[in-house]
Design a protein around this motif. Structure first.
Motif: not given
Length: 138
Positions: A105-109
């Motif tokens: 999720t962090a990398l996607e955001l």
């Protein structure tokens, strides 16, 4: 996010630096369970003071309050102000949501922001802090 009077009093106590970690833990435990995480996460969304955030992170790890907010919302909210040296927040999120979900999720955001944007760097750092946990299988 608007804080209740109880939550604001706790936040003010934490920021005052007049109380020990144990005293703050007792105050946090005095908050209704549903209000603890909001007060503690507020510390990360309102300013980037290292001492305040580290104390809040330690309390998140100690108390492990459930988080009713979706992970993307939490990460988006903390990205502008989170002091990236406060790994306790990341480990709390990993414990609550699982390290793989937090990293993904962090990398996607992060990919939504330019490389030089503070939010990109903060979200990429979340993934960096959890790299070993993901490699070790959680």
């Amino acid at each position: 996010m608007t804080l209740t009077d109880e939550q604001q009093q706790f936040v003010d106590s934490l920021r005052s630096q007049k109380y020990t970690l144990h005293q703050l833990r007792m105050q946090a435990q005095g908050l209704p369970r549903s209000k603890r995480v909001g007060a503690l996460l507020h510390i990360f969304t309102d300013s980037n003071n290292y001492n305040d955030q580290q104390t809040a992170g330690r309390l998140l790890l100690d108390l492990k309050p459930t988080c009713p907010h979706p992970l993307p919302d939490v990460l988006d909210a903390i990205a502008p102000n989170w002091n990236v040296s406060v790994e306790e927040l990341v480990y709390y999120l990993s414990d609550v949501f699982g390290p793989v979900m937090v990293v993904d999720t962090a990398l996607e955001l992060a990919s939504k922001y330019d490389d030089d944007d503070r939010r990109n760097r903060a979200l990429s750092t979340v993934a960096w802090w959890l790299k070993r946990r993901v490699e070790d299988g959680g």
